[in-house]
Structures are given as structure tokens and as C-alpha cells.
Design an enzyme around this catalytic site. Structure first.
Site, PDB file in Angstrom:
ATOM      1  N   THR A   1      -8.354   3.713  -3.921  1.00  0.00           N
ATOM      2  CA  THR A   1      -7.869   4.043  -5.255  1.00  0.00           C
ATOM      3  C   THR A   1      -7.091   2.891  -5.884  1.00  0.00           C
ATOM      4  O   THR A   1      -6.398   2.145  -5.204  1.00  0.00           O
ATOM      5  CB  THR A   1      -6.982   5.305  -5.199  1.00  0.00           C
ATOM      6  OG1 THR A   1      -6.369   5.472  -6.463  1.00  0.00           O
ATOM      7  CG2 THR A   1      -5.912   5.184  -4.134  1.00  0.00           C
TER       8      THR A   1
ATOM      9  N   ASP B   1       0.831  -1.205   0.000  1.00  0.00           N
ATOM     10  CA  ASP B   1       0.000   0.000   0.000  1.00  0.00           C
ATOM     11  C   ASP B   1       0.870   1.260   0.000  1.00  0.00           C
ATOM     12  O   ASP B   1       0.621   2.215   0.734  1.00  0.00           O
ATOM     13  CB  ASP B   1      -0.935  -0.028   1.223  1.00  0.00           C
ATOM     14  CG  ASP B   1      -2.117   0.918   1.068  1.00  0.00           C
ATOM     15  OD1 ASP B   1      -2.408   1.354  -0.069  1.00  0.00           O
ATOM     16  OD2 ASP B   1      -2.751   1.233   2.095  1.00  0.00           O
TER      17      ASP B   1
ATOM     18  N   LYS C   1       1.914   4.613  -1.154  1.00  0.00           N
ATOM     19  CA  LYS C   1       1.366   5.795  -1.830  1.00  0.00           C
ATOM     20  C   LYS C   1       1.659   6.994  -0.933  1.00  0.00           C
ATOM     21  O   LYS C   1       1.955   6.808   0.259  1.00  0.00           O
ATOM     22  CB  LYS C   1      -0.142   5.636  -2.068  1.00  0.00           C
ATOM     23  CG  LYS C   1      -0.959   5.305  -0.844  1.00  0.00           C
ATOM     24  CD  LYS C   1      -2.403   5.049  -1.225  1.00  0.00           C
ATOM     25  CE  LYS C   1      -3.190   4.617   0.000  1.00  0.00           C
ATOM     26  NZ  LYS C   1      -4.537   4.195  -0.319  1.00  0.00           N
TER      27      LYS C   1
ATOM     28  N   ASP D   1       1.869   3.023   8.088  1.00  0.00           N
ATOM     29  CA  ASP D   1       0.647   2.357   7.668  1.00  0.00           C
ATOM     30  C   ASP D   1       0.880   0.968   7.075  1.00  0.00           C
ATOM     31  O   ASP D   1       0.895   0.775   5.868  1.00  0.00           O
ATOM     32  CB  ASP D   1      -0.064   3.230   6.618  1.00  0.00           C
ATOM     33  CG  ASP D   1      -1.465   3.558   7.071  1.00  0.00           C
ATOM     34  OD1 ASP D   1      -2.098   2.669   7.659  1.00  0.00           O
ATOM     35  OD2 ASP D   1      -1.918   4.689   6.848  1.00  0.00           O
TER      36      ASP D   1
HETATM   37  P1  ATP Z   1      -6.309   7.401   7.110  1.00  0.00           P
HETATM   38  O1  ATP Z   1      -7.068   6.435   6.318  1.00  0.00           O
HETATM   39  O2  ATP Z   1      -7.047   8.712   7.272  1.00  0.00           O
HETATM   40  O3  ATP Z   1      -4.898   7.579   6.668  1.00  0.00           O
HETATM   41  P2  ATP Z   1      -5.267   5.962   9.319  1.00  0.00           P
HETATM   42  O4  ATP Z   1      -6.066   5.124  10.225  1.00  0.00           O
HETATM   43  O5  ATP Z   1      -4.298   5.357   8.388  1.00  0.00           O
HETATM   44  O6  ATP Z   1      -6.301   6.824   8.564  1.00  0.00           O
HETATM   45  P3  ATP Z   1      -3.084   7.569  10.106  1.00  0.00           P
HETATM   46  O7  ATP Z   1      -2.833   7.940   8.691  1.00  0.00           O
HETATM   47  O8  ATP Z   1      -2.153   6.680  10.753  1.00  0.00           O
HETATM   48  O9  ATP Z   1      -4.541   7.015  10.234  1.00  0.00           O
HETATM   49  O10 ATP Z   1      -3.162   8.870  11.025  1.00  0.00           O
HETATM   50  C1  ATP Z   1      -3.950   9.995  10.711  1.00  0.00           C
HETATM   51  C2  ATP Z   1      -3.098  11.238  10.574  1.00  0.00           C
HETATM   52  O11 ATP Z   1      -2.378  11.503  11.786  1.00  0.00           O
HETATM   53  C3  ATP Z   1      -2.022  11.116   9.516  1.00  0.00           C
HETATM   54  O12 ATP Z   1      -2.511  11.406   8.273  1.00  0.00           O
HETATM   55  C4  ATP Z   1      -0.974  12.112  10.020  1.00  0.00           C
HETATM   56  O13 ATP Z   1      -1.308  13.433   9.671  1.00  0.00           O
HETATM   57  C5  ATP Z   1      -1.078  11.982  11.515  1.00  0.00           C
HETATM   58  N1  ATP Z   1      -0.081  11.026  12.025  1.00  0.00           N
HETATM   59  C6  ATP Z   1      -0.239   9.693  12.125  1.00  0.00           C
HETATM   60  N2  ATP Z   1       0.851   9.093  12.616  1.00  0.00           N
HETATM   61  C7  ATP Z   1       1.745  10.082  12.844  1.00  0.00           C
HETATM   62  C8  ATP Z   1       3.092  10.096  13.357  1.00  0.00           C
HETATM   63  N3  ATP Z   1       3.707   8.981  13.709  1.00  0.00           N
HETATM   64  N4  ATP Z   1       3.719  11.286  13.451  1.00  0.00           N
HETATM   65  C9  ATP Z   1       3.083  12.429  13.076  1.00  0.00           C
HETATM   66  N5  ATP Z   1       1.830  12.475  12.584  1.00  0.00           N
HETATM   67  C10 ATP Z   1       1.158  11.319  12.470  1.00  0.00           C
HETATM   68 MG    MG Z   2      -3.089   6.745   6.881  1.00  0.00          MG
END
Ligand code: ATP
Ligand code: MG
Length: 346
Positions: free
Chosen positions: A240, A204, A206, A222
Site C-alpha cells: 500500500t 514502514d 502502519k 517489523d
Molecule cells: P505479514 O506480512 O503477514 O505481516 P510478517 O512476516 O511480517 O508477515 P509478522 O507480522 O511478524 O509476520 O507475524 C505474523 C503474525 O503473528 C502477526 O500479525 C501477529 O499476529 C503474530 N505475531 C508476530 N509477532 C508476534 C509477537 N512478538 N507477539 C505476539 N504475536 C506476534
Molecule cells: Mg507483519
């Protein structure tokens, strides 16, 4: 902040000897004292989520202190000073936090609501994500230091990525210079080579799943779709298609070469500002362009970058350029910084 809740020194000692979290944090976050972690919005107390029962509750009773190979100390939400929200994910919020105990370590605390994980039927996937990510150690792979849970939520202690999402940078600038792109691709190839050596396929890759460290270094995050090789054929496609290789959109067997393909897509998107097979008329049109490898490289792309993109975006997975050769490619070598740090900032 308060001294009352700090564990006794003996507890800290035990912790330091069983995990590398406190004894060897990555350098940018070595000492969290004095760093402004921002203002907490109080949402963790307001929004506690719903209870889950039965097998799901057992699946989600996740605690790194119980890990047999690498136990950490027992963590609890009260061990942290909570700062500003960093973002919102599918299953909860992410906060900038600092451990109350020395060395007052700065991390990102990601919360996940158990009830929402169960509703989306991703309990097993989350367990796999955690199992994979907690054993990875690479400067360009986001570290998972530990995890714990309460009745209704799971908390992941993640390496803090000080410069946030790469996706945001790309949206802000539209596209990146070839120098900046090449430096990111160099770091990506290094990190993917490491993952593949551990038999982990990310699947994944991207811009939304890439974060930036405080020095602008790239961090793969992620691991929600990652698997131990070989990959499962029955992958459900959601979101996507843009980064998926022909073998995945066609529902065939796939292997780690899917990440090589995504690296080609990423190279193109960094330089051009949008992915190569994007077709705004819809899903089917994108699908067809991927399956045909309908690749059109705009004239602004240098001959060297175009050469790398073509060598990665091959229909036949076996023909995609090996990651070691990506790192030796003239376009990547040309822009590699002399000090080897490679943090792409310009
Ligand atoms: P999504 O589908 O919205 O990406 P997700 O469950 O994958 O949801 P994350 O992407 O892990 O969630 O976290 C949401 C947001 O929090 C990220 O897009 C980023 O802006 C912020 N974030 C997450 N982890 C970190 C980190 N380790 N350091 C700084 N910011 C972070
Ligand atoms: Mg994410």
C-alpha cells in the site's frame, strides 16, 4: 516439561552472564511458569521446508551465539515448549513458546523458511532487519532476544506481545477515541525518537506493524524496511502507498522525516478509521493525493488533533514537526496519564 533436555546449571550461568535475555526480561513476561501457552498444532515438524545452497545458505546461517558484540547462548528448537500459533507471516508461522530452562521465559518464536526467503530475494534484507533490531532497547520497540537456524529455517526469538496486533483492535473498533489515539501517538513519538537517535529509520510505520504488550502498551515491530540513515533512493514500492510520504512516492532521496509523515497518517487513521489519502479508485489516485498533500480533515476531529496532523503532514520534510515537539503538543499532553504509563486501553 522434561528435565532431560535442560542444560547443566553451568550452561545457564554462562548464558545469564552474556545476555540480558534471562537476567533482565521485560516485566510482563518475567516468569513464564503457570502461564497457559496454548496448544501446539505440530506444524513445525510437518512442514520443514526445502534446502538452500551456496551463497544464500551462507547468508542465512544466522545465529546470535556467533554475534561478536553480543553473543547469546546457543539455542535450538528443542529448548522450547511450543504453544499456540500466534499468527502467520509471509515466510512462516509465529508461536507462543516457553523456554524449558529457568526462568521459563515466555516469548514469540517466529519461523522463516530459508527457501522462501531466497525465492523472494530478501536474504540481505533479513540480515539487516536482524542486525538493526537486536541492538534496540526501548519499551515501545519489540525486542529481538536472539536467533538461530537449522538446515531449512530461521527462528527469531521475539518479545511476546500479549495483546496482539493493533490493526485488529482498530478493525474491531473502527476508530479509536482521541484519548486512546493520543496515548499511542505519544508512545510512537517516544519510540521513533529513540530509533532516530540510533540513526535507524523505520520506513514502514502502519497499524499492521504495531503490536500491543500485555498492558496495552504499543510495540513497534517489523523492521523489514528499516535502514540506517540516510535512506536509499531506489526504494521499490510494494504494497500500500497509504503511509508513504511525497518524497518516497516520487522516488526522491529521503531521510528520517518519512517516519514523521507516517506518524501524521497514523494519527489521522486512529481517529478517523481510514488513512487520509486513501483513494479506492486505485494506486494512481492515491499517489496524486499524497503528492498534492490533498488533506481533508473531517469535522469530528478536534482542533488540537487536526493541528498536530497538519504539522506532521507537510510536503517539505524539513517542516514536519520534530518528535520532541509531538510529545509536547497540547493534544498529546492533555491525554497523557498521570502515572506516565500511557498504556492506552480505553
Ligand atoms: P505479514 O506480512 O503477514 O505481516 P510478517 O512476516 O511480517 O508477515 P509478522 O507480522 O511478524 O509476520 O507475524 C505474523 C503474525 O503473528 C502477526 O500479525 C501477529 O499476529 C503474530 N505475531 C508476530 N509477532 C508476534 C509477537 N512478538 N507477539 C505476539 N504475536 C506476534
Ligand atoms: Mg507483519
Amino acid at each position: 516439561m522434561t528435565t532431560k533436555t535442560q542444560p547443566a546449571p553451568s550452561a545457564l550461568k554462562k548464558y545469564a552472564s552474556t545476555t540480558s535475555v534471562v537476567s533482565r526480561p521485560p516485566s510482563p513476561t518475567k516468569k513464564g511458569d503457570g502461564i497457559d501457552i496454548g496448544t501446539y498444532d505440530g506444524a513445525l515438524e510437518r512442514d520443514v521446508g526445502d534446502l538452500v545452497y551456496g551463497e544464500a545458505a551462507e547468508d542465512l546461517a544466522l545465529d546470535s551465539s556467533a554475534d561478536k558484540t553480543r553473543p547469546t547462548r546457543e539455542w535450538h528448537l528443542t529448548d522450547f515448549e511450543i504453544g499456540r500459533p500466534l499468527g502467520k507471516g509471509k515466510f512462516g508461522r509465529v508461536y507462543m513458546v516457553r523456554t524449558k530452562t529457568e526462568p521459563r521465559f515466555i516469548i514469540a518464536l517466529k519461523t522463516l523458511y530459508k527457501s522462501e526467503l531466497v525465492q523472494s530475494k530478501v536474504e540481505k534484507q533479513l540480515r539487516r532487519e536482524i542486525e538493526i533490531q537486536q541492538h534496540l532497547r526501548h519499551p515501545n520497540v519489540l525486542r529481538l532476544y536472539g536467533y538461530f537456524h537449522d538446515e531449512k529455517r530461521i527462528f527469531l526469538m521475539l518479545e511476546f506481545a500479549g495483546k496482539g496486533e493493533l490493526y485488529r483492535q482498530l478493525s474491531k473498533h473502527g476508530s479509536f477515541s482521541e484519548k486512546r489515539s493520543a496515548r499511542y501517538i505519544d508512545q510512537m513519538a517516544d519510540a521513533l525518537g529513540y530509533l532516530h537517535s540510533k540513526h535507524v529509520i523505520h520506513r514502514d510505520i502502519k497499524p499492521e506493524n504495531l503490536l500491543l504488550g500485555i498492558n496495552g502498551e504499543l510495540k513497534i515491530a517489523d523492521f523489514g524496511w528499516s535502514v540506517h540513515a540516510p535512506g536509499n533512493r531506489r526504494t521499490t514500492l510494494c504494497g500500500t502507498l497509504d503511509y508513504l510520504p511525497p518524497e518516497m512516492v516520487e522516488g526522491k532521496e529521503h531521510n528520517e522525516k518519512v517516519d514523521h509523515w507516517a506518524l501524521g497518517v497514523l494519527t489521522y487513521e486512529f481517529i478517523c478509521g481510514s488513512p487520509p489519502f486513501e483513494d479506492l479508485s486505485g494506486y494512481n489516485a492515491t499517489y496524486k493525493r499524497i503528492a498534492r498533500v490533498d488533506l481533508k480533515i473531517p469535522p469530528k476531529v478536534s482542533a488540537e488533533a487536526a493541528d498536530l496532523i497538519r504539522k506532521l503532514l507537510r510536503y517539505n520534510p524539513a517542516e514536519r514537526l520534530p518528535l520532541a515537539d509531538v510529545r509536547r503538543h497540547p493534544w498529546v499532553v492533555k491525554y497523557r496519564s498521570k502515572d506516565g504509563s500511557n498504556a492506552a486501553q480505553s
